[in-house]
Motif scaffolding. Structure first.
Motif, short mmCIF file in Angstrom:
data_model
loop_
_atom_site.label_atom_id
_atom_site.label_comp_id
_atom_site.label_asym_id
_atom_site.label_seq_id
_atom_site.Cartn_x
_atom_site.Cartn_y
_atom_site.Cartn_z
N VAL A 188 0.84 -1.20 0.00
CA VAL A 188 0.00 0.00 0.00
C VAL A 188 0.88 1.25 0.00
CG1 VAL A 188 -1.72 1.34 1.27
CG2 VAL A 188 -1.82 -1.13 1.33
N LEU A 189 0.47 2.22 -0.81
CA LEU A 189 1.05 3.56 -0.78
C LEU A 189 -0.11 4.53 -0.83
CD1 LEU A 189 3.56 5.45 -0.92
CD2 LEU A 189 3.28 5.39 -3.41
N GLY A 190 -0.21 5.42 0.15
CA GLY A 190 -1.31 6.36 0.20
C GLY A 190 -1.12 7.56 -0.71
N GLY A 191 -2.22 8.26 -0.96
CA GLY A 191 -2.19 9.51 -1.72
C GLY A 191 -2.80 9.40 -3.10
N PRO A 192 -2.87 10.53 -3.82
CA PRO A 192 -3.45 10.55 -5.16
C PRO A 192 -2.65 9.72 -6.17
CG PRO A 192 -3.17 12.79 -4.33
CD PRO A 192 -2.52 11.87 -3.35
N ALA A 193 -1.35 9.56 -5.94
CA ALA A 193 -0.51 8.74 -6.82
C ALA A 193 -0.25 7.36 -6.19
CB ALA A 193 0.81 9.45 -7.10
#
Length: 166
Positions: free
Chosen positions: A32-37
């Motif tokens: 998982v990587l958060g944010g818009p990208a």
């Protein structure tokens, strides 16, 4: 057991629905990587293709109850040992199987089509998405399981900080 008792048991069992063949350990939130990208990488840990159509991803956004982030479209499958990628709109990679506005919150939860929790990760101690201890925060990095997607139901033990995928 008497014959009438056996007949009642058979009739009761005949009306029992067949359990879902997907075990809670079959599909993992692998990275998982958060944010818009950002992105959520789901991994099929079995040796057969799995239908995940109708499954949902919930985001824990600070409240007591997770909110819907995405529903996996009908007919979506993950081949044995393969991945399914849910990405934010700003994700720059070439593989985007399901696009959402952004990967938000302090955790994510995967639910099967019946609404049963399959897997989750939370990186805040109060996140309802966490399993046992929260995963360590990884500012600027992704959180990922090891190469075999080991799952001990303890996010702190299962996830580490890694360079995000491109």
């Amino acid at each position: 057991m008497t014959k009438p008792g056996s007949l009642l048991l058979l009739l009761a069992l005949a009306g029992t629905p067949v359990p879902d063949t997907v075990r809670p350990s079959s599909v993992k939130i692998h990275e998982v990587l958060g944010g818009p990208a950002g992105y959520i990488d789901l991994r099929n840990t079995t040796t057969t293709t799995l239908d995940i159509g109708g499954w949902s991803v919930q985001a824990c956004t600070g409240g007591a109850v997770p909110v819907e982030l995405a529903t996996v479209p009908a007919g979506s499958e993950i081949a044995a040992g393969d991945h399914f990628l849910i990405t934010g709109q700003g994700f720059g990679g070439t593989v985007q199987q399901l696009v959402v506005e952004a990967i938000v919150g302090d955790g994510e939860m995967l639910l099967d089509r019946r609404g049963a929790r399959v897997d989750s990760i939370g990186w805040a101690p109060s996140s309802p998405c966490r399993e046992n201890q929260a995963a360590s925060a990884c500012p600027g990095l992704a959180q990922a399981r090891d190469a075999v997607s080991r799952d001990t139901d303890n996010n702190k033990a299962d996830f580490g900080c890694v360079r995000p995928i491109d």
